[in-house]
Write an enzyme that holds these catalytic residues in place. Sequence first.
Site, PDB file in Angstrom:
ATOM      1  N   SER A 165       0.838  -1.195   0.000  1.00 21.02           N
ATOM      2  CA  SER A 165       0.000   0.000   0.000  1.00 21.02           C
ATOM      3  C   SER A 165       0.878   1.251   0.000  1.00 21.02           C
ATOM      4  CB  SER A 165      -0.956  -0.055   1.197  1.00 21.02           C
ATOM      5  OG  SER A 165      -2.027   0.810   0.991  1.00 21.02           O
ATOM      6  N   ASP A 243      -7.634  -3.369  -7.688  1.00 19.08           N
ATOM      7  CA  ASP A 243      -7.177  -2.988  -6.352  1.00 19.08           C
ATOM      8  C   ASP A 243      -8.345  -2.358  -5.588  1.00 19.08           C
ATOM      9  OD1 ASP A 243      -4.224  -1.853  -4.994  1.00 19.08           O
ATOM     10  OD2 ASP A 243      -6.129  -1.019  -4.334  1.00 19.08           O
ATOM     11  N   HIS A 310      -6.008  -6.046  -1.946  1.00 19.38           N
ATOM     12  CA  HIS A 310      -5.108  -4.927  -1.677  1.00 19.38           C
ATOM     13  C   HIS A 310      -4.124  -5.428  -0.635  1.00 19.38           C
ATOM     14  CE1 HIS A 310      -3.892  -0.694  -1.459  1.00 19.38           C
ATOM     15  NE2 HIS A 310      -3.933  -0.778  -0.144  1.00 19.38           N
TER      16      HIS A 310
END
Length: 363
Positions: A165, A243, A310
């Site tokens: 991330s 995502d 994600h």
Amino acid sequence: MKAMRVLLLCLLGLLTAAGVVAGYQLRKRPGGSGTVKNGVVPSGAPLLVNLTLIPSAAAQGAVCMDGTVPGYHLHPGFGSGANSWLVNLEGGGWCNNVGTCRFSKNTKRGSSNYMEKQMQFSGISSNKPEENPDFYNWNRVTVRYCDGASFTGEGYDAALLSGCSAGGLASILHCDEFRALFPQSTKVKCLADAGLFLDAVDVGGGRSLRSFYQGVVTLHCFFPQNIVPNITTPTFLLNAAYDVWQIQKSLAPDKADPAGYWKACKFNHSKCDSKQIQFLQGFRNEMLNALQGFSSSSKNGLFINSCFAHCQSFNQDTWYGDYSPTIGKKRIATSVGDWYFERSKEKAIDCAYPCDNTCHHLL
Ligand SMILES: *[C@@H]1O[C@H](CO)[C@@H](O)[C@H](O)[C@H]1NC(C)=O
Ligand SMILES: *[C@@H]1O[C@H](CO)[C@@H](O)[C@H](O)[C@H]1NC(C)=O
Ligand SMILES: *[C@@H]1O[C@H](CO)[C@@H](O)[C@H](O)[C@H]1NC(C)=O
């Protein structure tokens, strides 16, 4: 043990990004819900690694945003991995379990006073060969919030900078700087998990992410699509083509969807109609286009699976488990390891949704 000195980069933009993405991850805990397959039993007790604070960094003027000292979690390597380092930039707290997800919205980011005293190491940080075949015996360190580390001296065999991330974005942005910390003889590479934040057009025709970050950083240098073609250090990009952070925050945020047409779909992909899926296929195409130059370099690696996810490298279930996501029967840990050790070329791009039935969708 080699001394590790933390020099802080503490980029305002990164910390801001970390805070934003953290808020998302605390709510959408990988492995918490969704369609993770049954029968994935974690083996053995979880590895909890204590926090080490670095008061000496404060003496050098390196402190977190609120003046507290920076910290890291280190699990030492052994055997053939004793001189190899996995350095993970925390992207604002992915959550491995409830224990590492206790930050509330009011918690100040960038402060060691609020840092978890212990962190669970799993996935790419696991110390078990059956969970992490290539990196289990390396020194594995997670640098919290105030990122940036300095490795001085000799005797480093190998290093991998990673992060998911906002940490994945940080890994992209700092990859060449990280490389420069080591002698030329050290094999140094970077892995970015879910760090491909695209400058994409949202469902309302605007560019949510762009306006979100306006004024925070030099925009051109924030978007990885502009950076990855220029990275000279070998890099691996691991990303879900759909995502979920980007679907929710960049493609279909409430502001871009005042009528709420995307409300159901963005939180549950099986509620998307064919037009919405078509829009998401456009996003995937944009991601693949952005990767063309990057992909053409033989030193780089790719694993772009067609999942709604994600962050897939720190979760044992997605990194290397019996039912982990695969492309061409290869799991993520194997693909990253084969690329890192140059056992094979890794340019894995999945067929478009819904063809992949190995996904761990987070919605
Ligand atoms: C980690 O911290 C706990 C609690 O403070 C302590 O009991 C334990 O000995 C520490 N472990 C190591 C390896 O230092
Ligand atoms: C990447 O390299 C090209 C060619 O050298 C240069 O024009 C461009 O500004 C660079 N992009 C970034 C984001 O540094
Ligand atoms: C997602 O939507 C499907 C189809 O409507 C439903 O069966 C499923 O329970 C939903 N999943 C979640 C996690 O709400």
